[in-house]
Design a protein around this motif. Structure first.
Motif, short mmCIF file in Angstrom:
data_model
loop_
_atom_site.label_atom_id
_atom_site.label_comp_id
_atom_site.label_asym_id
_atom_site.label_seq_id
_atom_site.Cartn_x
_atom_site.Cartn_y
_atom_site.Cartn_z
N GLY A 277 36.37 29.98 6.15
CA GLY A 277 36.88 28.95 7.06
C GLY A 277 35.92 28.73 8.21
N ARG A 278 36.01 27.53 8.77
CA ARG A 278 35.14 27.21 9.91
C ARG A 278 35.55 28.01 11.14
NH1 ARG A 278 34.04 20.74 9.62
NH2 ARG A 278 33.76 20.66 7.37
N VAL B 255 25.89 22.55 8.39
CA VAL B 255 25.74 21.27 7.70
C VAL B 255 24.43 20.61 8.13
CG1 VAL B 255 27.10 19.88 9.37
CG2 VAL B 255 26.94 19.14 7.00
N ILE B 256 23.63 20.25 7.17
CA ILE B 256 22.44 19.44 7.44
C ILE B 256 22.82 18.00 7.18
CG2 ILE B 256 20.03 18.96 6.81
CD1 ILE B 256 20.24 21.77 7.94
N LYS B 257 23.40 17.76 6.01
CA LYS B 257 24.08 16.50 5.75
C LYS B 257 25.09 16.71 4.64
CE LYS B 257 20.31 14.55 2.93
NZ LYS B 257 19.56 13.31 2.69
N HIS B 258 26.01 15.78 4.52
CA HIS B 258 27.02 15.87 3.49
C HIS B 258 27.24 14.48 2.90
CE1 HIS B 258 30.76 16.56 1.36
NE2 HIS B 258 30.57 17.86 1.50
N ASP C 94 30.20 24.87 9.39
CA ASP C 94 30.74 23.55 9.06
C ASP C 94 30.09 22.90 7.83
OD1 ASP C 94 28.31 22.99 10.11
OD2 ASP C 94 29.02 21.84 11.84
N GLY C 95 29.24 23.62 7.14
CA GLY C 95 28.61 23.06 5.94
C GLY C 95 29.41 23.37 4.68
N LYS C 96 29.05 22.70 3.60
CA LYS C 96 29.76 22.92 2.34
C LYS C 96 29.30 24.20 1.65
CE LYS C 96 30.05 20.98 -2.32
NZ LYS C 96 31.33 21.63 -2.65
#
Ligand code: ATP
Ligand code: MG
Length: 173
Positions: free
Chosen positions: A137-138, A156-159, A13-15
């Motif tokens: 893809g996720r 994802v750690i943060k976005h 789910d991360g970029k």
């Protein structure tokens, strides 16, 4: 002798899933390899990578999406476009025309019930030996990950979105 192609999955789910695939495209083109990118679900938009792709030899780019799946009313259209895209992917895989094919956002096809996952597994299992595939893809399923050679999960750690920073030209599109 040409090296054996491999199957790579970029999930999580991360970029960075699509952009990592595009990094590999860049690398392959540098060696004169022939590359095909097929994008599922995403609609027609002036993404920087598409504008750049028009200027590159050895790179074919197909957009097989209407945009995101938002409402029940248009979901049948989305399904049709996605399935057509998958037929195109099969044709390109079998064509022997490419060294690398990227199937961007393909994990969403089984997730939205647009296509049986078995079909994607079969595509991977029956691909020509020298062809490499990258799927992005996720939520890649265990079955899909099982038939791949290399699987990376981007967590994802943060976005920036969460801090209210909007999608930015050259970074997000
Ligand atoms: P990118 O194309 O930047 O490599 P991605 O392929 O990993 O992203 P997608 O889910 O396909 O991720 O991204 C769709 C859009 O949402 C892209 O513009 C991407 O930059 C952005 N995005 C990716 N991950 C996140 C996240 N965790 N939160 C918010 N937006 C994200
Ligand atoms: Mg992506």
């Amino acid at each position: 002798m040409k090296p054996k192609g491999r199957t790579i999955i970029n999930t999580g789910d991360g970029k960075g899933k699509t952009t990592a695939a595009l990094g590999t495209v860049f690398r392959a083109l540098g060696h004169g390899h022939r590359v095909c990118v097929i994008q599922f679900l995403k609609g027609q938009g002036r993404y920087g990578e598409r504008i750049m792709a028009e200027q590159l030899d050895n790179l074919d780019w197909f957009i097989c999406g209407k945009g995101f799946v938002f409402t029940k009313e248009n979901i049948e259209d989305d399904r049709k476009v996605a399935r057509k895209g998958f037929e195109l992917a099969k044709e390109k895989v079998d064509s022997g025309q490419y060294d690398l094919i990227v199937l961007d956002e393909i994990t969403y096809l089984p997730m939205y019930d647009f296509l049986e996952e078995k079909k994607i597994v079969e595509l991977i299992q029956n691909k020509p030996e020298n062809l490499s595939l990258i799927l992005t893809g996720r939520g890649a399923s265990p079955e899909l990950m099982e038939v791949a050679d290399t699987v990376s999960e981007i967590r994802v750690i943060k976005h920036a979105y969460e801090q209210g920073i909007k999608a930015q030209k050259g970074i997000e599109f």
